[in-house]
Scaffold this active site. Structure first.
Site, PDB file in Angstrom:
ATOM      1  CD  GLU A 163      -2.540   1.392   2.621  1.00  0.00           C
ATOM      2  OE1 GLU A 163      -2.871   2.543   2.986  1.00  0.00           O
ATOM      3  OE2 GLU A 163      -2.794   0.362   3.280  1.00  0.00           O
ATOM      4  NE  ARG A 165      -0.664   8.527   5.226  1.00  0.00           N
ATOM      5  CZ  ARG A 165      -0.547   7.816   6.334  1.00  0.00           C
ATOM      6  NH1 ARG A 165       0.536   7.959   7.086  1.00  0.00           N
ATOM      7  NH2 ARG A 165      -1.489   6.971   6.701  1.00  0.00           N
ATOM      8  CB  THR A 214      -3.990   8.172   2.180  1.00  0.00           C
ATOM      9  OG1 THR A 214      -3.089   7.389   2.968  1.00  0.00           O
ATOM     10  CG2 THR A 214      -4.507   9.306   3.064  1.00  0.00           C
ATOM     11  CE  LYS A 230      -6.602   2.262   6.753  1.00  0.00           C
ATOM     12  NZ  LYS A 230      -5.823   3.215   5.936  1.00  0.00           N
TER      13      LYS A 230
END
Length: 212
Positions: free
Chosen positions: A40, A44, A68, A128
């Protein structure tokens, strides 16, 4: 491959912050060689999309995804960059629509029973739990399994080598997500042997290995 199958590929999904796309291929190779193919890449940093492209092109054993993901535009750009799955800290109607249209595995973030039920209503049964430790962790997952046994989770947030096996012991946990496999110090030092060793230790974890 669906989301449930994605979680079954390895017990730990590294949650990776890539500070420099030039590090991405060596980092991914170390993780894959250590036994953790599902990666993953969090969105960011400005390097994230280029990192996914480089891993896609140079590390055939990697199953690279975007973390994200916050909106439709990010999801589409991640797919265009080579992501074959996505992870979000939450879920919006726009993001749910984009994920369904792509037909790729997508793990929306939830923190409560109501959020899990809404995600299931949107067509997602593999979720998640985030931020896992902050919202109740293993106790919450055990409690959710009774009324929502059809849902499966990848808990992320506060997971580390000391508690990962206990999470994996839960019947509704398919894998855990964590950043401890790519610590900032090892990445900065380009200590890929160290990253590979951490990955191998994480890959050796198995569901049922911890205490319930």
């Amino acid at each position: 491959m669906n989301s449930r199958e994605l979680l079954s590929l390895a017990p730990v999904m590294p949650v990776i912050v890539v500070p420099d796309a030039g590090l991405a291929v060596d980092m991914a190779r170390a993780l894959v060689d250590g036994g953790l193919p599902v990666l993953e890449i969090t969105l960011r940093t400005p390097a994230a999309f280029e990192a996914m492209r480089r891993i896609r092109d140079a590390v055939p054993g990697a199953v690279v995804g975007a973390g994200t993901v916050l909106d439709r535009a990010q999801w589409q750009r991640a797919v265009d960059s080579g992501a074959v799955f996505g992870v979000s800290p939450g879920l919006t109607a726009e993001l749910a629509s984009a994920a369904r249209a792509s037909a790729l595995p997508f793990l929306p973030g939830v923190a409560t029973a109501s959020e899990a039920m809404r995600a299931a209503d949107e067509g997602f049964d593999t979720l998640k739990l985030f931020p896992a430790e902050a919202v109740g962790g293993r106790a919450l997952l055990r409690s959710l399994h009774g009324p929502l046994p059809h849902l499966h989770f990848c808990p992320t947030g506060g997971i580390h080598v000391g508690n990962a096996a206990d999470y994996l012991a839960l019947p509704n946990v398919g894998c855990v997500g964590g950043s401890w496999i790519t610590p900032e110090a090892l990445v900065a030092a380009r200590d890929w042997a160290g990253v590979r060793e951490l990955a191998a230790q994480a890959a050796a974890l198995r569901p049922g290995a911890g205490a319930r």
